[in-house]
Design a protein around this motif. Structure first.
Motif, mmCIF file in Angstrom:
data_model
loop_
_atom_site.group_PDB
_atom_site.id
_atom_site.type_symbol
_atom_site.label_atom_id
_atom_site.label_comp_id
_atom_site.label_asym_id
_atom_site.label_seq_id
_atom_site.Cartn_x
_atom_site.Cartn_y
_atom_site.Cartn_z
ATOM 1 N N GLY A 119 18.537 -1.774 8.913
ATOM 2 C CA GLY A 119 17.560 -0.767 8.502
ATOM 3 C C GLY A 119 16.889 -0.180 9.727
ATOM 4 O O GLY A 119 16.976 -0.743 10.826
ATOM 5 N N SER A 120 16.211 0.950 9.526
ATOM 6 C CA SER A 120 15.543 1.624 10.646
ATOM 7 C C SER A 120 14.467 0.737 11.257
ATOM 8 O O SER A 120 13.980 -0.194 10.605
ATOM 9 N N GLY A 121 14.046 1.082 12.468
ATOM 10 C CA GLY A 121 12.962 0.354 13.134
ATOM 11 C C GLY A 121 11.658 0.528 12.350
ATOM 12 O O GLY A 121 11.394 1.600 11.799
ATOM 13 N N GLY A 157 10.250 -3.390 8.498
ATOM 14 C CA GLY A 157 9.817 -4.743 8.132
ATOM 15 C C GLY A 157 10.931 -5.776 8.081
ATOM 16 O O GLY A 157 10.769 -6.824 7.456
ATOM 17 N N LYS A 158 12.029 -5.532 8.783
ATOM 18 C CA LYS A 158 13.136 -6.511 8.806
ATOM 19 C C LYS A 158 12.662 -7.847 9.386
ATOM 20 O O LYS A 158 12.944 -8.905 8.834
ATOM 21 N N SER A 159 11.950 -7.756 10.512
ATOM 22 C CA SER A 159 11.482 -8.999 11.147
ATOM 23 C C SER A 159 10.411 -9.653 10.290
ATOM 24 O O SER A 159 10.403 -10.878 10.116
ATOM 25 N N ALA A 160 9.501 -8.854 9.746
ATOM 26 C CA ALA A 160 8.419 -9.420 8.923
ATOM 27 C C ALA A 160 9.000 -10.138 7.699
ATOM 28 O O ALA A 160 8.534 -11.216 7.331
ATOM 29 N N LEU A 161 10.025 -9.578 7.089
ATOM 30 C CA LEU A 161 10.657 -10.232 5.928
ATOM 31 C C LEU A 161 11.334 -11.535 6.353
ATOM 32 O O LEU A 161 11.212 -12.568 5.692
ATOM 33 N N GLU A 202 4.872 -16.929 6.815
ATOM 34 C CA GLU A 202 3.719 -16.224 7.386
ATOM 35 C C GLU A 202 4.066 -14.768 7.666
ATOM 36 O O GLU A 202 5.230 -14.425 7.871
ATOM 37 N N PHE A 203 3.029 -13.944 7.615
ATOM 38 C CA PHE A 203 3.217 -12.518 7.859
ATOM 39 C C PHE A 203 2.937 -12.250 9.327
ATOM 40 O O PHE A 203 1.800 -12.380 9.792
ATOM 41 N N VAL A 204 3.986 -11.904 10.064
ATOM 42 C CA VAL A 204 3.839 -11.616 11.492
ATOM 43 C C VAL A 204 3.760 -10.096 11.625
ATOM 44 O O VAL A 204 4.720 -9.386 11.347
ATOM 45 N N ASN A 225 10.888 -2.108 1.101
ATOM 46 C CA ASN A 225 9.802 -2.982 1.565
ATOM 47 C C ASN A 225 8.466 -2.218 1.618
ATOM 48 O O ASN A 225 8.425 -1.002 1.512
ATOM 49 N N LYS A 226 7.399 -2.978 1.812
ATOM 50 C CA LYS A 226 6.003 -2.513 1.880
ATOM 51 C C LYS A 226 5.493 -2.109 0.501
ATOM 52 O O LYS A 226 4.731 -1.147 0.354
ATOM 53 N N SER A 227 5.908 -2.850 -0.517
ATOM 54 C CA SER A 227 5.484 -2.532 -1.887
ATOM 55 C C SER A 227 3.975 -2.712 -2.074
ATOM 56 O O SER A 227 3.424 -2.249 -3.068
ATOM 57 N N SER A 282 7.355 -7.128 -0.507
ATOM 58 C CA SER A 282 6.275 -6.992 0.472
ATOM 59 C C SER A 282 6.314 -8.200 1.383
ATOM 60 O O SER A 282 6.106 -9.332 0.938
ATOM 61 N N ALA A 283 6.576 -7.946 2.644
ATOM 62 C CA ALA A 283 6.539 -9.038 3.620
ATOM 63 C C ALA A 283 5.099 -9.480 3.828
ATOM 64 O O ALA A 283 4.845 -10.589 4.284
ATOM 65 N N LYS A 284 4.155 -8.615 3.462
ATOM 66 C CA LYS A 284 2.742 -8.941 3.651
ATOM 67 C C LYS A 284 2.262 -9.914 2.571
ATOM 68 O O LYS A 284 1.649 -10.936 2.876
ATOM 69 N N THR A 285 2.567 -9.598 1.306
ATOM 70 C CA THR A 285 2.088 -10.467 0.210
ATOM 71 C C THR A 285 3.131 -11.518 -0.180
ATOM 72 O O THR A 285 2.859 -12.362 -1.008
HETATM 73 P P1 GDP Z 1 11.328 -4.023 11.952
HETATM 74 O O1 GDP Z 1 11.353 -3.074 13.116
HETATM 75 O O2 GDP Z 1 12.159 -3.495 10.816
HETATM 76 O O3 GDP Z 1 11.684 -5.424 12.311
HETATM 77 O O4 GDP Z 1 9.817 -4.021 11.400
HETATM 78 P P2 GDP Z 1 8.669 -5.112 11.640
HETATM 79 O O5 GDP Z 1 8.931 -6.327 10.846
HETATM 80 O O6 GDP Z 1 8.431 -5.289 13.089
HETATM 81 O O7 GDP Z 1 7.429 -4.358 10.949
HETATM 82 C C1 GDP Z 1 6.971 -3.103 11.415
HETATM 83 C C2 GDP Z 1 5.514 -2.916 11.036
HETATM 84 O O8 GDP Z 1 5.366 -2.864 9.626
HETATM 85 C C3 GDP Z 1 4.617 -4.050 11.516
HETATM 86 O O9 GDP Z 1 3.378 -3.503 11.914
HETATM 87 C C4 GDP Z 1 4.435 -4.895 10.286
HETATM 88 O O10 GDP Z 1 3.202 -5.560 10.305
HETATM 89 C C5 GDP Z 1 4.474 -3.856 9.160
HETATM 90 N N1 GDP Z 1 5.028 -4.408 7.911
HETATM 91 C C6 GDP Z 1 6.211 -5.021 7.740
HETATM 92 N N2 GDP Z 1 6.398 -5.355 6.459
HETATM 93 C C7 GDP Z 1 5.284 -4.956 5.796
HETATM 94 C C8 GDP Z 1 4.875 -5.005 4.428
HETATM 95 O O11 GDP Z 1 5.568 -5.496 3.531
HETATM 96 N N3 GDP Z 1 3.645 -4.448 4.130
HETATM 97 C C9 GDP Z 1 2.850 -3.898 5.075
HETATM 98 N N4 GDP Z 1 1.677 -3.389 4.677
HETATM 99 N N5 GDP Z 1 3.216 -3.817 6.364
HETATM 100 C C10 GDP Z 1 4.415 -4.338 6.720
#
Ligand code: GDP
Ligand code: MG
Length: 202
Positions: free
Chosen positions: A18-20, A23-27, A35-37, A124-126, A154-157
């Motif tokens: 997926g694009s940068g 939230g790939k890493s956050a998931l 944990e939500f990074v 993602n980011k629901s 949602s990687a956050k919730t």
């Molecule tokens: P990647 O480039 O696809 O790996 O994206 P990252 O995981 O680094 O996330 C990019 C940004 O989106 C970061 O600031 C995350 O905190 C935010 N993010 C990722 N997933 C979610 C989500 O489910 N909800 C919200 N609100 N923010 C998210």
């Protein structure tokens, strides 16, 4: 008494695409470590390994979290070739990332040459519904056209985070066994992480 043979758990290889910024890493980190990074290094690709119990069987999931290096065709094709299943992620707040899923899908099909490769489309980011810019209809239509599941996370919730990994590895496992089994609904009950051990592969 003869010692009981312990077979190594089956390894299932999952690739996050997926694009940068979607939230790939956050998931991945939410699934791995609960944990939500928020600020994972955007250019860092890494792989992770975790044991999970799936329908009573211990399996290992190997997750490759890609990070843009796949812009180089040779690297990308190698990554994709090694994958047995794909989580194709976009952000529901960013239409460009939804558009980009089309190209990821094409690249994967070209490399794997298999229309039925285990694959989920992941919105993602629901948790950011008020910023939603990709209508749900467009998402479900695309998934239906590709004949793949569509799941919002949602990687956050942590909403649906386990579900996407479990559904994908269940599909991978089914294909490895010959793919002739009945579909089972995802309940979440049959699945839990074997913690510990849970190891990070560097
Ligand atoms: P990647 O480039 O696809 O790996 O994206 P990252 O995981 O680094 O996330 C990019 C940004 O989106 C970061 O600031 C995350 O905190 C935010 N993010 C990722 N997933 C979610 C989500 O489910 N909800 C919200 N609100 N923010 C998210
Ligand atoms: Mg990342």
């Amino acid at each position: 008494m003869a010692p009981r043979a312990t077979a190594a758990p089956t390894l299932h290889k999952v690739i996050m695409v997926g694009s940068g910024g979607v939230g790939k890493s956050a998931l991945t980190l939410q699934f791995m470590y609960d944990e939500f990074v928020e600020d994972y290094e955007p250019t860092k690709a890494d792989s992770y390994r975790k044991k999970v119990v799936l329908d009573g069987e211990e399996v290992q999931i190997d997750i490759l979290d890609t990070a843009g290096q796949e812009d180089y065709a040779a690297i990308r094709d190698n990554y994709f070739r090694s994958g047995e299943g794909f989580l194709c992620v976009f952000s529901i707040t960013e239409p460009e990332s939804f558009d980009a899923t089309q190209e990821f899908r094409e690249q994967i099909l070209r490399v794997k040459n298999d229309e039925n490769i285990p694959f989920l489309l992941v919105g993602n980011k629901s948790d950011l519904q008020e910023k939603r810019r990709v209508p749900l209809d467009a998402c479900t239509e695309r998934a239906a056209a590709w004949r793949v599941p569509y799941v919002e996370t949602s990687a956050k919730t942590r909403d649906n985070v386990d579900k996407i990994f479990v559904e994908l590895i269940r599909n991978i496992s089914k294909r490895k066994r010959g793919g002739d089994e009945e579909e089972e609904p995802i309940t979440g009950k049959k699945y839990h992480c074997a913690k510990p051990p849970c190891c990070r592969v560097l």
